[in-house]
Structures are given as structure tokens and as C-alpha cells.
Motif scaffolding. Structure first.
Motif, PDB file in Angstrom:
ATOM      1  N   ARG A 148      10.547  38.568   5.847  1.00  0.00           N
ATOM      2  CA  ARG A 148      10.019  37.526   6.716  1.00  0.00           C
ATOM      3  C   ARG A 148       8.493  37.549   6.568  1.00  0.00           C
ATOM      4  O   ARG A 148       7.885  38.616   6.622  1.00  0.00           O
ATOM      5  CB  ARG A 148      10.436  37.845   8.156  1.00  0.00           C
ATOM      6  N   ASP A 180       4.919  36.087   7.936  1.00  0.00           N
ATOM      7  CA  ASP A 180       4.171  35.305   8.923  1.00  0.00           C
ATOM      8  C   ASP A 180       2.898  34.792   8.261  1.00  0.00           C
ATOM      9  O   ASP A 180       2.085  35.607   7.792  1.00  0.00           O
ATOM     10  CB  ASP A 180       3.765  36.175  10.122  1.00  0.00           C
ATOM     11  N   HIS A 183       9.138  42.783   7.055  1.00  0.00           N
ATOM     12  CA  HIS A 183       8.465  41.727   7.814  1.00  0.00           C
ATOM     13  C   HIS A 183       6.965  41.891   7.589  1.00  0.00           C
ATOM     14  O   HIS A 183       6.390  42.926   7.946  1.00  0.00           O
ATOM     15  CB  HIS A 183       8.817  41.888   9.304  1.00  0.00           C
ATOM     16  N   ALA A 234       3.719  41.026   8.835  1.00  0.00           N
ATOM     17  CA  ALA A 234       3.172  40.483  10.080  1.00  0.00           C
ATOM     18  C   ALA A 234       1.688  40.819  10.171  1.00  0.00           C
ATOM     19  O   ALA A 234       1.205  41.750   9.510  1.00  0.00           O
ATOM     20  CB  ALA A 234       3.900  41.082  11.275  1.00  0.00           C
ATOM     21  N   LYS A 259       3.048  41.139  17.877  1.00  0.00           N
ATOM     22  CA  LYS A 259       4.168  41.644  18.686  1.00  0.00           C
ATOM     23  C   LYS A 259       5.398  41.893  17.827  1.00  0.00           C
ATOM     24  O   LYS A 259       5.552  41.296  16.773  1.00  0.00           O
ATOM     25  CB  LYS A 259       4.536  40.591  19.726  1.00  0.00           C
ATOM     26  N   HIS A 260       6.314  42.730  18.337  1.00  0.00           N
ATOM     27  CA  HIS A 260       7.605  42.938  17.669  1.00  0.00           C
ATOM     28  C   HIS A 260       8.318  41.597  17.528  1.00  0.00           C
ATOM     29  O   HIS A 260       8.237  40.754  18.409  1.00  0.00           O
ATOM     30  CB  HIS A 260       8.507  43.846  18.512  1.00  0.00           C
ATOM     31  N   ASP A 261       9.011  41.434  16.436  1.00  0.00           N
ATOM     32  CA  ASP A 261       9.783  40.207  16.238  1.00  0.00           C
ATOM     33  C   ASP A 261      11.158  40.649  15.724  1.00  0.00           C
ATOM     34  O   ASP A 261      11.301  41.019  14.560  1.00  0.00           O
ATOM     35  CB  ASP A 261       9.057  39.330  15.207  1.00  0.00           C
ATOM     36  N   ARG A 306      13.889  39.071  15.158  1.00  0.00           N
ATOM     37  CA  ARG A 306      14.814  38.045  14.655  1.00  0.00           C
ATOM     38  C   ARG A 306      15.638  38.518  13.448  1.00  0.00           C
ATOM     39  O   ARG A 306      16.807  38.189  13.323  1.00  0.00           O
ATOM     40  CB  ARG A 306      14.045  36.763  14.303  1.00  0.00           C
TER      41      ARG A 306
END
Ligand SMILES: Cc1cc2nc3c(=O)[nH]c(=O)nc-3n(C[C@H](O)[C@H](O)[C@H](O)COP(=O)(O)OP(=O)(O)OC[C@H]3O[C@@H](n4cnc5c(N)ncnc54)[C@H](O)[C@@H]3O)c2cc1C
Length: 406
Positions: free
Chosen positions: A76, A78, A310, A312, A317-319, A321
Motif C-alpha cells: 500500500r 500513501d 505499507h 506511509a 497513524k496506523h492503517d 486496511r
């Protein structure tokens, strides 16, 4: 014999301390937490004999677009992470060119090839055989077309590296693993890999061995490090520490600590998450759900589901998903109960753009040594790079140490 201080009591730091101690050095380890409580706790617990090639950054446009649009659970991305990570990602992209990735794979596979043997030795000495199971690792594939492609790739890899591989269809997998429903196209089963039902406990058992052999484990946050005439001086929350030699084994925190000495070390910070779930039956081995980017591992606290990467922004913040998606996918093939209270976790894989850990002497400081950047396989590789760093400190220089040099 030297007086050596290791900072970091994860798998890398504790294993390095044991290897240095075995060569007769006086060794202390300092960590702000207990041994194995950070990244070395939160992983999927697989000692990956099959992971012969490090993860390259995909360079084809289609895959990059899929990541950018959030269409893959493996990774993921961001967009807000990009400015801070640009330097590391550009270097990762360059090193992922096929010829460079092949060169990194030659070194990486030489490390991975030793990993089960090195863990086997340490776990026997630590009396921790129950914390390592010779389970193998499975990869479950949903769709028949993907299954065929994945099976052929795995067969090539197995024959190239002499690994034991079994390819089974969904029904055969369910017959072998009663907890699984026969919904998938099939699985590839790597029999040479091992796994731990409690990764933190394994590091703790190695730390207990280090202490039994006369090592000292200090609990204190290290704030600054500076050179002194005798070697190194550290300021910590509990007062100063001095040592002739210093080993930095701080996993994802290593670049930040080394900035004060002028090192700007690009690291790709690949976050990962896990959660534990109640489950009556144990799985016989950990499974990667290849289409959903999560690993399912039966552990002491229940079924641990760990996510892919991920990217990030630092401090974001924690995500969860990716974990939620992976848990939904796991519920299709398994009966999973409720989430275990307080079991959600987030950590960071310390990934070097060149896809190899940094193991060896610091480029601009005598008596300063690095052992960090083990990326996706630091739980596997800690004992192996610990041995190699101890050899280097005692004078070993060859093609392998040159390839790992900071
Ligand atoms: C979701 C996920 C799944 C993974 N799955 C696997 C797997 O199945 N198999 C595998 O081989 N690898 C896996 N990995 C990778 C592996 O967990 C890491 O590569 C490995 O744990 C790194 O170990 P380390 O000792 O370098 O770092 P860490 O374990 O993070 O240790 C670093 C230590 O430094 C200490 N520290 C930091 N700052 C300070 C300070 N200022 N003062 C004092 N102490 C400090 C921390 O407290 C910590 O104990 C996974 C990682 C993630 C995130």
C-alpha cells in the motif's frame, strides 16, 4: 580480546552478541526494551530457506500503477509518503534493475542458504528447540491460471537452489491441512523453511543463552553516541556507557541514530501489521495467501495474520486496511474466531535500497560496526549475519564481506 557494546536487542543484535562472545570478546548489549520486543517480535515467524531472491521494486508501469491506485494488498503506497522516501525509493528503483538484482540475489542466496543451519545450532545451544518447528512454508493461490504460473516459477527456483518443493491442488492441500477449506486452486509447499510459534520468545531464549555465557544485557534508551580516545561513549537515559567497539543493530532505528555521526543512510521503511485471532485448529505450517498479501501463522497467542508492506509517511497513524482485507480473505478458507484483545501491532521492515543488509565496518569510523537493514528476512538472517560480522571484526575479508560492506 575486545570490549564490545551492541546497541539493539532484536534478532540481529542478540545473535551478533552471541557470535562475538563465542570468539572470546567481552560483550554487552543495550536496548530500551526487552530482547525481541520490537520488529523481531511482530513478524510472521518464518525462517525462510526458500527466500533466495530479495524483494526488488517492480519496474513495470502496470504494477506501479496498481500500487499507486491501491489495487494490491501486497503493498500500500500513501502518496504523502513519497517526498520523505524519495531518495531511498529512487535508489531502490536503480538497484532493482535486473542485472543489479541478480548480483544482489547471488549474495542474498548465499546468506539464506545458511540460515536454518545457523538457527538450528543456536536453538540447540539455547535449549529452545520447541520454539522452532520444521514445518515448511506454503503459498496458497486462488485462481487456476495464477496457480500454474506460480507453480512453474517455484519449480524453477527449487531446481536452481536445490530446494524441496511440492505442488498440490486445493483438494490435496485440504486433505493434508484439515483446517483449510478446499476453495483455492492449489499451493506450493516449501519443505525446507522453518517457523516459530513465538518469535519474541526465540530471541529471548537466545538472549538468555548470551547471559548464561557471561554476557550483560542493559535496559536503557541510547540518546547520543560519540567517539572517544578509548573508542565510544554513549549517553543513555540511565547514564553514560563506554566501549572500545560499538555495533549498531537498531533495525529500522539505525539510520536515525547514525545521523549524529554524519551518516545519511537511505532506508525504505516498509511498515507491516499483525493481529491475532482465536482459532481452534492449528495450521501445520505458515501460509502466504499469495493473492491477498498476508501470511497466516499458528502461534502461541492464536492465529497471527501479518500483512505486506505499507509505505506511509513517518509518524502517520496506523492503517489496518491491509490487515482487514487479509483477515476477510483468511475467513473464506478458515474458521477464525474473534480477534485476541490487544493483539494489533505495527512495525517496520528495515529495507536497504540495495536489498542486502549492511554488515561490516562503518565507512568513516574505526571500531564502529553496522549490522542492520535485514528487510523482509531479518528474523531468518540474524544468526547468519551475526556470525559474518563477528568474522569481519576478527579480520575476515572476502567477496561476501565486500558485498555486504556498508
Ligand atoms: C509484518 C512483518 C513480517 C515479517 N515477517 C518475517 C518473517 O516471517 N521472517 C523473517 O525472517 N523476517 C520477517 N520480517 C522482518 C524481520 O522481522 C526484521 O527484519 C527483523 O526483526 C529485524 O531485526 P533487528 O534486530 O534488525 O531489528 P529489531 O528487532 O527492531 O531490533 C532493534 C532494537 O533496537 C532497539 N532500539 C531502537 N532505538 C533504540 C535506542 N535509541 N536505544 C536503545 N535501543 C533502541 C529496539 O527497542 C529494538 O529492540 C517481518 C517484518 C514485518 C514488519
Amino acid at each position: 580480546m575486545a570490549d564490545i557494546l551492541v546497541i539493539g536487542a532484536g534478532m540481529a543484535g542478540i545473535a551478533t552478541a552471541l557470535s562475538l562472545q563465542a570468539r572470546g570478546h567481552t560483550v554487552r548489549v543495550v536496548d530500551r526494551r526487552g530482547p525481541g520486543e520490537e520488529t523481531s517480535h511482530g513478524n510472521a515467524g518464518v525462517i525462510q530457506a526458500e527466500a533466495r531472491a530479495p524483494y526488488a521494486m517492480p519496474r513495470d508501469l502496470g504494477t506501479l500503477v496498481r500500487y499507486a491506485l491501491g489495487r494490491s494488498n501486497d503493498l500500500r503506497l500513501d502518496p504523502l509518503a513519497l517526498p520523505g522516501a524519495a531518495r531511498a525509493l529512487m535508489a531502490y528503483y536503480r538497484h532493482s534493475a535486473p542485472s543489479r538484482h541478480q548480483a544482489a540475489t547471488r549474495t542474498y542466496s548465499a546468506l539464506i542458504a545458511r540460515a536454518t543451519r545457523d538457527h538450528g545450532k543456536l536453538s540447540a545451544e539455547a535449549g529452545a528447540e520447541q520454539l522452532i518447528r520444521r514445518t515448511g512454508l506454503g503459498e496458497i493461490i486462488d485462481r487456476p491460471a495464477d496457480f500454474e504460473t506460480r507453480a512453474r516459477t517455484a519449480e524453477r527456483l527449487a531446481s536452481e537452489y536445490g530446494l524441496t518443493l511440492r505442488v498440490v491442488d486445493g483438494a490435496a492441500l485440504a486433505a493434508e491441512e484439515p483446517a483449510l477449506r478446499p476453495t483455492s486452486a492449489g499451493a506450493v509447499l516449501w519443505d525446507d523453511s522453518w517457523s516459530s510459534p513465538d518469535p519474541a520468545a526465540l530471541v529471548q531464549s537466545y538472549a538468555a543463552l548470551f547471559i548464561r555465557r557471561g554476557g550483560e544485557l542493559l535496559r536503557s534508551e541510547v540518546r547520543t553516541i560519540s567517539e572517544s580516545e578509548q573508542g565510544w561513549r554513549l549517553s543513555t537515559e540511565k547514564g553514560p556507557l563506554k566501549a572500545e567497539h560499538l555495533v549498531v543493530a537498531l533495525g529500522p532505528w539505525s539510520p536515525a541514530m547514525l545521523r549524529q555521526l554524519g551518516y545519511r543512510i537511505p532506508m525504505v521503511m516498509k511498515r507491516g501489521y499483525h493481529g491475532h485471532f482465536a482459532m481452534e485448529d492449528q495450521l501445520g505450517r505458515p501460509y502466504l495467501l499469495a493473492d491477498h498479501g498476508v501470511v497466516l501463522s499458528s502461534m502461541t497467542r492464536g492465529l497471527r495474520i501479518t500483512t505486506g508492506a505499507h509505505l506511509a509517511r513517518a509518524g502517520a497513524k496506523h492503517d489496518f486496511r491491509q490487515l482487514e482485507h487479509g483477515t476477510d480473505a483468511a475467513r473464506i478458507i478458515l474458521d477464525i474466531g474473534d480477534a485476541v484483545p490487544d493483539s494489533l501491532w505495527q512495525g517496520t521492515r528495515p529495507c536497504m535500497p540495495r536489498m542486502l543488509p549492511m554488515v561490516g565496518q562503518a565507512p568513516r569510523h574505526a571500531r564502529l560496526w553496522f549490522n542492520f537493514g535485514h528487510g523482509h528476512q531479518g528474523f531468518t538472517l540474524g544468526p547468519t549475519t551475526g556470525e559474518i560480522l563477528a568474522d569481519i571484526l576478527d579480520g575476515r575479508r572476502d567477496a561476501l564481506t565486500a558485498a555486504l560492506a556498508p
